[in-house]
Design a protein around this motif. Structure first.
Motif, PDB file in Angstrom:
ATOM      1  N   THR A  70       0.845  -1.206   0.000  1.00 24.39           N
ATOM      2  CA  THR A  70       0.000   0.000   0.000  1.00 24.39           C
ATOM      3  C   THR A  70       0.876   1.251   0.000  1.00 24.39           C
ATOM      4  N   VAL A 115       0.603   3.921  -3.047  1.00 23.38           N
ATOM      5  CA  VAL A 115       0.120   5.294  -2.816  1.00 23.38           C
ATOM      6  C   VAL A 115       1.209   6.311  -3.159  1.00 23.38           C
ATOM      7  N   THR A 121     -15.892  -5.241  -1.048  1.00 22.79           N
ATOM      8  CA  THR A 121     -15.424  -4.575  -2.279  1.00 22.79           C
ATOM      9  C   THR A 121     -16.451  -3.564  -2.766  1.00 22.79           C
ATOM     10  N   GLY A 131     -15.840   0.336  -2.587  1.00 21.63           N
ATOM     11  CA  GLY A 131     -15.815   0.930  -3.928  1.00 21.63           C
ATOM     12  C   GLY A 131     -16.798   2.075  -4.072  1.00 21.63           C
ATOM     13  N   ALA A 139     -11.444   5.121  -5.255  1.00 24.84           N
ATOM     14  CA  ALA A 139     -10.008   4.963  -5.506  1.00 24.84           C
ATOM     15  C   ALA A 139      -9.431   3.738  -4.799  1.00 24.84           C
ATOM     16  N   SER A 140     -10.192   3.207  -3.829  1.00 25.55           N
ATOM     17  CA  SER A 140      -9.679   2.053  -3.090  1.00 25.55           C
ATOM     18  C   SER A 140      -9.999   0.733  -3.784  1.00 25.55           C
ATOM     19  N   SER A 166      -9.009  -0.772  -6.508  1.00 25.12           N
ATOM     20  CA  SER A 166      -7.920  -1.652  -6.963  1.00 25.12           C
ATOM     21  C   SER A 166      -7.293  -2.363  -5.759  1.00 25.12           C
ATOM     22  N   LEU A 167      -7.063  -1.614  -4.673  1.00 30.95           N
ATOM     23  CA  LEU A 167      -6.446  -2.219  -3.482  1.00 30.95           C
ATOM     24  C   LEU A 167      -7.378  -3.230  -2.821  1.00 30.95           C
ATOM     25  N   ILE A 227      -8.259   0.498   2.674  1.00 31.13           N
ATOM     26  CA  ILE A 227      -9.284   1.535   2.492  1.00 31.13           C
ATOM     27  C   ILE A 227      -8.638   2.912   2.694  1.00 31.13           C
ATOM     28  N   GLY A 279      -6.781   3.927  -0.353  1.00 33.68           N
ATOM     29  CA  GLY A 279      -7.699   4.387  -1.405  1.00 33.68           C
ATOM     30  C   GLY A 279      -8.265   5.758  -1.095  1.00 33.68           C
ATOM     31  N   ILE A 301      -5.585   8.337  -1.826  1.00 29.96           N
ATOM     32  CA  ILE A 301      -5.423   8.529  -3.281  1.00 29.96           C
ATOM     33  C   ILE A 301      -6.582   9.374  -3.825  1.00 29.96           C
ATOM     34  N   GLY A 302      -7.771   9.148  -3.284  1.00 28.97           N
ATOM     35  CA  GLY A 302      -8.940   9.879  -3.764  1.00 28.97           C
ATOM     36  C   GLY A 302      -8.981  11.322  -3.285  1.00 28.97           C
TER      37      GLY A 302
END
Lengths: 378, 46
Positions: free
Chosen positions: A149, A153, A217, A221, A226-227, A229-230, A365, A368, A371-372
């Motif tokens: 992660t 990131v 998921t 999602g 953004a999470s 994929s992880l 999470i 993600g 990243i978002g």
């Protein structure tokens, strides 16, 4: 005969420092057993990429022109272009995780969330030190206590410090048995560490085990796209494990895939350990910030458990909150050991394992979410 | 206090809220899963 001495004469002092760092990493991996699967390839890679005119790096040869180097190519393809390596590793990690202890006591999920506090506290600390929000977030994510992660990131946020971040993340994961007891003792009394917890696990149906990765998921999602994929790759691995009809694939994901990616990931990350970038004051600052992230994470989980205890009849041992980080199963083992130190009859392992597994979900999470959110704030 | 620090504090608020929101929804979903998928005790064996 000058060509024989060209390499020796081109060595810089920073490159020599990187050889020493590489040798130190190899020593820690072999002698101290510190995350050897990652630290050893990173150590050897640090030496490989810091040999003058190293053939493992892209370079321009006289009379030939540009020539690709294998480590630069692996980095470009496996991490920079697609983040494929850390993501594929998540399939293996997902296939290794048994969510049973968490599903039998789902309130432990909350500790996974609380123990991500260290990430954000460290981001603020790094911002106070003058780093950009993207770099600060890349340093903070070391607190996810999750190497892939952290790499993912920091790479997506285009940090210039992927190498030091990976070294810090994996080093501190190996040092959890030293860091966590220190942090926990700072914020708990001996009486709190003595609190016993009953273990009455609910039975977990096969259907629950099957639906859990799919539902997680979808929820993660929808709230934090953004999470996907992880979380998605982690849960895909777990679905392969739990479905019961893909035993061979599950074993491949847990062993062959995870080992292969781990082997390549370590040496690929060394592409970001070139002397001119790595040997700097920033690397020392990143190591300090990474340590802070682990300490704040642990404290966040412990303090949240203490907060819940204000309202609960059956008290929670606050140390269980500290297990809500992703370093599995080291953190759970640390809590079990500390519980037994405080009271030889105090067995906290299964509670700590549940919180520890929750930390694995919450850390991806958190990755993600960062990243978002970060691009919307800079 | 510079803009980055303010943004990082905002990120902390928004980030922790988002993580807790996702986790609480997952927690609720797991409880629902338990409710709907747990095996009922077999009346014949009681």
């Amino acid at each position: 005969m000058n060509f024989l001495f060209e390499g020796i004469l081109s060595v810089t002092s920073k490159q020599v420092i990187m050889w020493v760092i590489g040798a130190l990493l190899i020593y820690l991996a072999i002698v101290k057993d510190m995350e050897p699967a990652l630290i050893l390839p990173m150590g050897f890679g640090a030496i490989l990429v810091n040999i003058p005119m190293s053939g493992v790096l892209n370079q321009t040869l006289e009379g030939i022109g540009p020539v690709k180097g294998i480590i630069d190519w692996l980095f470009e393809v496996g991490i920079e272009a697609s983040e494929a390596m850390p993501l594929l590793l998540f399939i293996g990690i997902g296939a290794m995780i048994d969510f049973g202890p968490l599903l039998s006591n789902p309130r432990l999920l909350l500790f996974g969330a609380a123990a991500q506090f260290g990430i954000f506290a460290t981001i603020t600390a790094a911002s106070l030190m003058g780093y950009s929000l993207a770099d600060s977030a890349s340093f903070g994510i070391i607190g996810a206590a999750d190497g892939p992660t952290s790499i993912l990131v920091s790479q997506i946020l285009k940090s210039n410090y992927v190498g030091p971040i990976a070294v810090a993340a994996y080093s501190y994961m190996a040092l959890v048995p030293m860091i966590q007891p220190f942090a926990i003792k700072l914020v708990t009394t001996k009486n709190e560490r003595k609190i016993r917890m009953k273990y009455n696990p609910k039975s977990v149906s096969r259907m629950t085990r099957l639906l859990f990765p799919i539902i997680v998921t979808i929820i993660a999602g929808l709230v934090a796209p953004a999470s996907v994929s992880l979380v998605g790759f982690l849960m895909f691995g777990n679905l392969i494990r739990e479905c019961g009809v893909l035993r061979s694939l599950s074993e491949t994901a847990q062993n062959s895939l995870a080992n292969l990616i781990t082997l390549l990931l370590g040496i690929t990350i060394s592409a970001s350990m070139k002397a001119d970038v790595f040997v700097s004051v920033d690397t020392i600052k990143i190591m300090v910030l990474g340590l802070l992230a682990f300490i704040f994470d642990t404290m966040g989980g412990v303090m949240f458990a203490k907060f819940l205890n204000l309202f609960l009849k059956e008290k929670i041992n606050p140390m269980v909150g500290g297990a809500g980080i992703s370093a599995f199963p080291m953190s759970a083992r640390v809590i079990q050991k500390m519980g037994l130190e405080a009271d030889p009859q105090n067995h906290l392992l299964m509670h700590a394992v549940g919180a520890n597994v929750a930390g694995q979900i919450a850390s991806v999470i958190a990755g993600g979410v960062i990243i978002g959110l970060v691009p919307t704030l800079w | 206090m510079n803009g980055n620090v303010l943004a990082s504090i905002k990120l902390m608020g928004m980030g922790m809220t988002a993580i807790f929101s996702v986790i609480i929804v997952i927690y609720a979903a797991v409880n629902l899963l338990h409710r709907f998928t747990d095996k009922k005790p077999d009346k014949k064996t009681q």
